[in-house]
Design a protein around this motif. Structure first.
Motif, mmCIF file in Angstrom:
data_model
loop_
_atom_site.group_PDB
_atom_site.id
_atom_site.type_symbol
_atom_site.label_atom_id
_atom_site.label_comp_id
_atom_site.label_asym_id
_atom_site.label_seq_id
_atom_site.Cartn_x
_atom_site.Cartn_y
_atom_site.Cartn_z
ATOM 1 N N PRO A 26 0.831 -1.200 0.000
ATOM 2 C CA PRO A 26 0.000 0.000 0.000
ATOM 3 C C PRO A 26 0.873 1.259 0.000
ATOM 4 C CG PRO A 26 -0.705 -1.553 1.699
ATOM 5 C CD PRO A 26 0.626 -2.015 1.206
ATOM 6 N N GLU A 27 0.353 2.334 -0.513
ATOM 7 C CA GLU A 27 1.107 3.593 -0.575
ATOM 8 C C GLU A 27 1.504 4.041 0.831
ATOM 9 O OE1 GLU A 27 0.632 8.214 -2.179
ATOM 10 O OE2 GLU A 27 -1.076 6.835 -2.206
ATOM 11 N N GLY A 28 2.784 4.325 0.990
ATOM 12 C CA GLY A 28 3.280 4.827 2.275
ATOM 13 C C GLY A 28 3.433 3.778 3.356
ATOM 14 N N CYS A 29 3.252 2.503 3.020
ATOM 15 C CA CYS A 29 3.328 1.435 4.023
ATOM 16 C C CYS A 29 4.769 1.200 4.476
ATOM 17 C CB CYS A 29 2.741 0.139 3.464
ATOM 18 S SG CYS A 29 2.804 -1.223 4.640
ATOM 19 N N CYS A 30 4.990 1.314 5.779
ATOM 20 C CA CYS A 30 6.320 1.086 6.358
ATOM 21 C C CYS A 30 6.309 -0.048 7.384
ATOM 22 C CB CYS A 30 6.818 2.359 7.036
ATOM 23 S SG CYS A 30 7.123 3.727 5.908
ATOM 24 N N SER A 31 5.172 -0.773 7.494
ATOM 25 C CA SER A 31 5.069 -1.826 8.502
ATOM 26 C C SER A 31 4.690 -3.161 7.870
ATOM 27 C CB SER A 31 4.024 -1.449 9.560
ATOM 28 O OG SER A 31 2.731 -1.426 8.992
ATOM 29 N N VAL A 32 5.002 -4.241 8.595
ATOM 30 C CA VAL A 32 4.634 -5.585 8.145
ATOM 31 C C VAL A 32 3.948 -6.337 9.275
ATOM 32 C CG1 VAL A 32 6.459 -5.788 6.419
ATOM 33 C CG2 VAL A 32 6.906 -6.541 8.764
ATOM 34 N N PHE A 33 3.036 -7.226 8.892
ATOM 35 C CA PHE A 33 2.379 -8.125 9.838
ATOM 36 C C PHE A 33 3.211 -9.393 9.938
ATOM 37 C CE2 PHE A 33 -0.169 -11.922 10.437
ATOM 38 C CZ PHE A 33 -0.877 -11.637 11.593
ATOM 39 N N ILE A 34 3.425 -9.901 11.133
ATOM 40 C CA ILE A 34 4.162 -11.158 11.314
ATOM 41 C C ILE A 34 3.274 -12.124 12.099
ATOM 42 C CG2 ILE A 34 6.522 -10.297 11.112
ATOM 43 C CD1 ILE A 34 6.611 -9.936 14.120
ATOM 44 N N GLY A 35 3.130 -13.357 11.566
ATOM 45 C CA GLY A 35 2.261 -14.339 12.203
ATOM 46 C C GLY A 35 2.950 -15.685 12.378
ATOM 47 N N ASN A 36 2.273 -16.578 13.092
ATOM 48 C CA ASN A 36 2.773 -17.928 13.398
ATOM 49 C C ASN A 36 4.053 -17.876 14.225
ATOM 50 O OD1 ASN A 36 2.286 -20.767 13.116
ATOM 51 N ND2 ASN A 36 4.041 -20.873 11.753
ATOM 52 N N LEU A 37 4.121 -16.900 15.138
ATOM 53 C CA LEU A 37 5.309 -16.748 15.986
ATOM 54 C C LEU A 37 5.312 -17.743 17.135
ATOM 55 C CD1 LEU A 37 5.339 -12.851 16.315
ATOM 56 C CD2 LEU A 37 6.817 -14.221 14.847
ATOM 57 N N ASN A 38 6.481 -18.136 17.541
ATOM 58 C CA ASN A 38 6.648 -18.951 18.736
ATOM 59 C C ASN A 38 6.265 -18.099 19.945
ATOM 60 O OD1 ASN A 38 8.004 -20.195 21.097
ATOM 61 N ND2 ASN A 38 8.904 -21.541 19.567
ATOM 62 N N PHE A 39 5.569 -18.689 20.919
ATOM 63 C CA PHE A 39 5.128 -17.928 22.087
ATOM 64 C C PHE A 39 6.292 -17.397 22.918
ATOM 65 C CE2 PHE A 39 0.786 -20.205 22.284
ATOM 66 C CZ PHE A 39 0.256 -19.241 21.433
ATOM 67 N N ASP A 40 7.453 -18.002 22.795
ATOM 68 C CA ASP A 40 8.611 -17.590 23.589
ATOM 69 C C ASP A 40 9.485 -16.563 22.878
ATOM 70 O OD1 ASP A 40 7.939 -19.333 25.681
ATOM 71 O OD2 ASP A 40 8.913 -21.017 24.670
ATOM 72 N N VAL A 41 9.064 -16.139 21.693
ATOM 73 C CA VAL A 41 9.872 -15.188 20.936
ATOM 74 C C VAL A 41 9.889 -13.831 21.658
ATOM 75 C CG1 VAL A 41 8.044 -14.234 19.465
ATOM 76 C CG2 VAL A 41 10.378 -14.393 18.590
ATOM 77 N N THR A 42 10.987 -13.113 21.522
ATOM 78 C CA THR A 42 11.113 -11.802 22.172
ATOM 79 C C THR A 42 11.353 -10.712 21.130
ATOM 80 O OG1 THR A 42 13.509 -12.051 22.411
ATOM 81 C CG2 THR A 42 12.115 -12.901 24.210
ATOM 82 N N GLU A 43 11.289 -9.480 21.571
ATOM 83 C CA GLU A 43 11.547 -8.352 20.663
ATOM 84 C C GLU A 43 12.957 -8.425 20.104
ATOM 85 O OE1 GLU A 43 10.677 -4.453 22.007
ATOM 86 O OE2 GLU A 43 8.612 -4.923 22.597
ATOM 87 N N GLY A 65 8.069 -16.923 5.351
ATOM 88 C CA GLY A 65 8.398 -18.349 5.416
ATOM 89 C C GLY A 65 9.712 -18.647 6.116
ATOM 90 N N SER A 66 10.448 -17.593 6.517
ATOM 91 C CA SER A 66 11.723 -17.803 7.206
ATOM 92 C C SER A 66 11.503 -18.464 8.572
ATOM 93 C CB SER A 66 12.443 -16.465 7.414
ATOM 94 O OG SER A 66 12.706 -15.845 6.173
ATOM 95 N N LEU A 67 12.465 -19.266 8.993
ATOM 96 C CA LEU A 67 12.365 -19.935 10.285
ATOM 97 C C LEU A 67 12.832 -19.008 11.403
ATOM 98 C CD1 LEU A 67 13.684 -23.544 9.543
ATOM 99 C CD2 LEU A 67 11.344 -22.866 10.039
ATOM 100 N N VAL A 68 11.975 -18.815 12.379
ATOM 101 C CA VAL A 68 12.314 -18.044 13.573
ATOM 102 C C VAL A 68 11.962 -18.911 14.764
ATOM 103 C CG1 VAL A 68 11.831 -15.982 14.934
ATOM 104 C CG2 VAL A 68 11.874 -15.838 12.436
ATOM 105 N N MET A 69 12.957 -19.339 15.484
ATOM 106 C CA MET A 69 12.791 -20.252 16.610
ATOM 107 C C MET A 69 12.068 -21.528 16.161
ATOM 108 S SD MET A 69 11.976 -17.649 19.782
ATOM 109 C CE MET A 69 12.221 -18.945 21.010
ATOM 110 N N ASN A 70 12.563 -22.056 15.027
ATOM 111 C CA ASN A 70 12.077 -23.322 14.461
ATOM 112 C C ASN A 70 10.629 -23.274 13.984
ATOM 113 O OD1 ASN A 70 14.539 -24.717 14.903
ATOM 114 N ND2 ASN A 70 13.977 -24.991 17.059
#
Length: 282
Positions: free
Chosen positions: A182-199, A248-253
């Motif tokens: 979208p025009e001016g979009c600077c953010s992304v949605f991230i889903g399917n995260l591990n519950f133990d993931v941190t900032e 599709g990248s692996l983050v904390m398996n």
């Protein structure tokens, strides 16, 4: 004697005529072959001229006509089903979207999860083409309003080791198919995260894309921990484009899902101002 109404042949002449009749019949039989079953039923034969069976053109035409009639009947049936589906889709009040469940979840698992709500009309669950597993989100359509309301009450419950989010409506635009930025979009949605993931883990994953302005997780997150999904905001639009390519990248398996977020008014105003400056300088 001569008054007989039938012909009187001599012995040699009779044998000669009998042999001649048998020769004619043998000659006819040589030209009669069995019909090719593929030619008769399908109107085609992959052996072609080398086939030892008879290829009758009239039978071929009949087979092709029958085949065409069957094809048209299938098309009509598909159209009727499509029209029926479109008619059902005009009932947005009885549709819920569910996301955040494990990739290993099947339609049967969702049926069991919503079994206490009421009768399910159908489940629309996109699958990954390579593995055949779910993408972690789906639309569930109910027949009655009571079942629909009961389904919404399950928001926050667990499927496997992950809690799921349930909302009214269809799968959000762009979930099953990546949309344009979208025009001016600077953010992304991230889903399917591990519950133990941190900032810090998210920061390390996306720092290659550009300068990160903010990282935030879902509403049910504990301070400093994720709830299965979140957003990453960058300072530049190009950074968001680079981030989406990491889908599709692996983050904390766990393979995470990444797509463009919504454009805030501030980002849209900033992008348009930047565009005007660029046009004036050129």
């Amino acid at each position: 004697g001569s008054s007989c109404s039938f012909a009187h042949l001599q012995k040699n002449e009779s044998q000669s005529n009998t042999v001649s009749v048998h020769e004619e019949k043998d000659s006819e039989l040589k030209h009669i072959r069995k019909l090719c079953i593929n030619w008769k039923k399908k109107g085609t034969c992959r052996k072609g001229d080398s086939c030892k069976y008879e290829h009758d053109e009239q039978l071929r035409q009949k087979a092709l006509q029958k085949k065409e009639k069957k094809r048209k009947a299938i098309e009509v049936e598909k159209k009727l089903k499509s029209d029926e589906l479109k008619e059902k889709e005009k009932q947005p009040g009885f549709r819920v979207r569910i996301f955040g469940f494990p990739y290993e979840t099947t339609e049967k698992d969702l049926e069991n999860f919503f079994s206490s709500c009421g009768k399910i009309n159908r489940i629309e669950m996109p699958l990954w083409e390579d593995s055949g597993r779910s993408k972690g989100f789906a639309t569930v359509v109910f027949n009655k309003e009571n079942a629909f309301k009961n389904a919404l009450d399950l928001n926050g419950k667990h499927i496997g080791d992950r809690w799921v989010k349930i909302e009214q409506g269809d799968i959000m635009r762009g979930w099953d198919k990546k949309r344009k930025r979208p025009e001016g979009c600077c953010s992304v949605f991230i889903g399917n995260l591990n519950f133990d993931v941190t900032e810090q883990v998210i920061f390390e994953t996306f720092k290659q894309c550009g300068k990160i302005e903010k990282i935030r997780f879902g509403s049910k997150a504990n301070p400093g921990s994720a709830s299965g999904f979140g957003h990453v905001t960058f300072q530049e639009e190009d950074s968001a484009t680079k981030a989406v390519k990491l889908d599709g990248s692996l983050v904390m398996n766990r393979p995470i899902r990444i797509d463009y977020g919504e454009t805030s008014k501030r980002d849209l105003k900033k992008a348009r101002k930047k565009k005007m400056v660029k046009l004036n300088t050129s």
